[in-house]
Design a protein around this motif. Sequence first.
Motif, PDB file in Angstrom:
ATOM      1  N   ILE A 102       0.839  -1.204   0.000  1.00  0.00           N
ATOM      2  CA  ILE A 102       0.000   0.000   0.000  1.00  0.00           C
ATOM      3  C   ILE A 102       0.871   1.249   0.000  1.00  0.00           C
ATOM      4  O   ILE A 102       0.658   2.185  -0.781  1.00  0.00           O
ATOM      5  CB  ILE A 102      -0.947   0.001   1.222  1.00  0.00           C
ATOM      6  CG1 ILE A 102      -2.018  -1.078   1.054  1.00  0.00           C
ATOM      7  CG2 ILE A 102      -1.600   1.372   1.402  1.00  0.00           C
ATOM      8  CD1 ILE A 102      -2.832  -1.330   2.310  1.00  0.00           C
ATOM      9  N   SER A 103       1.873   1.263   0.859  1.00  0.00           N
ATOM     10  CA  SER A 103       2.761   2.437   0.964  1.00  0.00           C
ATOM     11  C   SER A 103       3.561   2.650  -0.315  1.00  0.00           C
ATOM     12  O   SER A 103       3.663   3.775  -0.821  1.00  0.00           O
ATOM     13  CB  SER A 103       3.716   2.271   2.151  1.00  0.00           C
ATOM     14  OG  SER A 103       3.002   2.203   3.366  1.00  0.00           O
ATOM     15  N   SER A 106       1.359   3.670  -3.422  1.00  0.00           N
ATOM     16  CA  SER A 106       0.887   5.048  -3.250  1.00  0.00           C
ATOM     17  C   SER A 106       2.018   6.043  -3.495  1.00  0.00           C
ATOM     18  O   SER A 106       1.836   7.059  -4.175  1.00  0.00           O
ATOM     19  CB  SER A 106       0.312   5.242  -1.838  1.00  0.00           C
ATOM     20  OG  SER A 106      -0.785   4.389  -1.625  1.00  0.00           O
ATOM     21  N   LEU A 107       3.200   5.737  -2.951  1.00  0.00           N
ATOM     22  CA  LEU A 107       4.360   6.609  -3.146  1.00  0.00           C
ATOM     23  C   LEU A 107       4.749   6.669  -4.620  1.00  0.00           C
ATOM     24  O   LEU A 107       5.003   7.752  -5.168  1.00  0.00           O
ATOM     25  CB  LEU A 107       5.543   6.103  -2.324  1.00  0.00           C
ATOM     26  CG  LEU A 107       6.873   6.834  -2.563  1.00  0.00           C
ATOM     27  CD1 LEU A 107       6.754   8.296  -2.163  1.00  0.00           C
ATOM     28  CD2 LEU A 107       8.004   6.155  -1.798  1.00  0.00           C
ATOM     29  N   ASN A 109       2.917   6.178  -7.293  1.00  0.00           N
ATOM     30  CA  ASN A 109       1.935   6.940  -8.072  1.00  0.00           C
ATOM     31  C   ASN A 109       2.067   8.438  -7.829  1.00  0.00           C
ATOM     32  O   ASN A 109       1.973   9.240  -8.769  1.00  0.00           O
ATOM     33  CB  ASN A 109       0.516   6.461  -7.750  1.00  0.00           C
ATOM     34  CG  ASN A 109       0.204   5.100  -8.346  1.00  0.00           C
ATOM     35  OD1 ASN A 109       0.918   4.622  -9.227  1.00  0.00           O
ATOM     36  ND2 ASN A 109      -0.850   4.468  -7.877  1.00  0.00           N
ATOM     37  N   CYS A 110       2.290   8.808  -6.571  1.00  0.00           N
ATOM     38  CA  CYS A 110       2.494  10.235  -6.254  1.00  0.00           C
ATOM     39  C   CYS A 110       3.747  10.763  -6.937  1.00  0.00           C
ATOM     40  O   CYS A 110       3.758  11.877  -7.476  1.00  0.00           O
ATOM     41  CB  CYS A 110       2.601  10.432  -4.741  1.00  0.00           C
ATOM     42  SG  CYS A 110       1.056  10.235  -3.841  1.00  0.00           S
TER      43      CYS A 110
END
Length: 287
Positions: A102-103, A106-107, A109-110
Amino acid sequence: MSLNDNVLIKIREMRESFTPVERLVGDYILENTEEIPHLSIKELAQSSKTSDASVLRFCKTMGYSGYRNFIVSISASLGSRDEDSKAQYTDIQPGDDLSTIISNISLNNCKSIEDTLSVIDRKEITRAVELLCHSKRIVFFGIGASGLVCMDGEQKFSRINKMCHAYTDGHSQLTAATLLEKDDVAIFISNSGATSDIIDALEIAQKNRAKCIAITKYNKSELAERADIVLSISTPEITIRSGAMGSRIAMLTIIDILFAGVASAEYEEVKTYLTKTHNILKKKLRN
């Protein structure tokens, strides 16, 4: 430093299109970023096992008139990085727990969005929005994951009453490109910028005098070189993800920007269309 002047990201993205000598210079810079502002052109040449002339040619390839301007940009890029921006893209590893996945996803994609903002040309965005506002028809071309982005573009622009369609396979792309006309806008989406089906459709579209917009990785590619307008993205190069997740997020961001730009420019009309489409969908849900 403006968002689209991060030379370190541009070097990373252009690496695959460098000549062998340019790659030596670029790799040394990326591996030793902190020391680069303190090196003379001769010292960088010696450290990268090239020559003064090769370093100068590298600077010009990156769009700088000389070494001094290049070093100033390197310093600005380093100065703009905080702890978050120093975080590297992370690939999926065997046995990763869901919390880590998850981390990391998300990182990543950001980071794709942030890095895309560092290479995108605001003037090209403005030109693209103007073309879309005055277009007779908008046609999206993309294969695979890029095809999904095309479908998102079709859905968005259809809601504001723009005549548009997405074509996601080679045969339909050829026939669609054949029917394009002078006042049409064709948007070609390809991470590599080298997909043969996309290049074939681009060639036909240009013969029919349609305006061609490319959404592609910041790089020297046939698509980028031939399109009328190039909207660059920045994506990671990692194994399992194959860049597909990051490039898709970055491309969707560009589509959102174009949509919002057109919607803002034609706000009164767009507001009416969005209200109508929203109401009909809302009514359908109630039934």
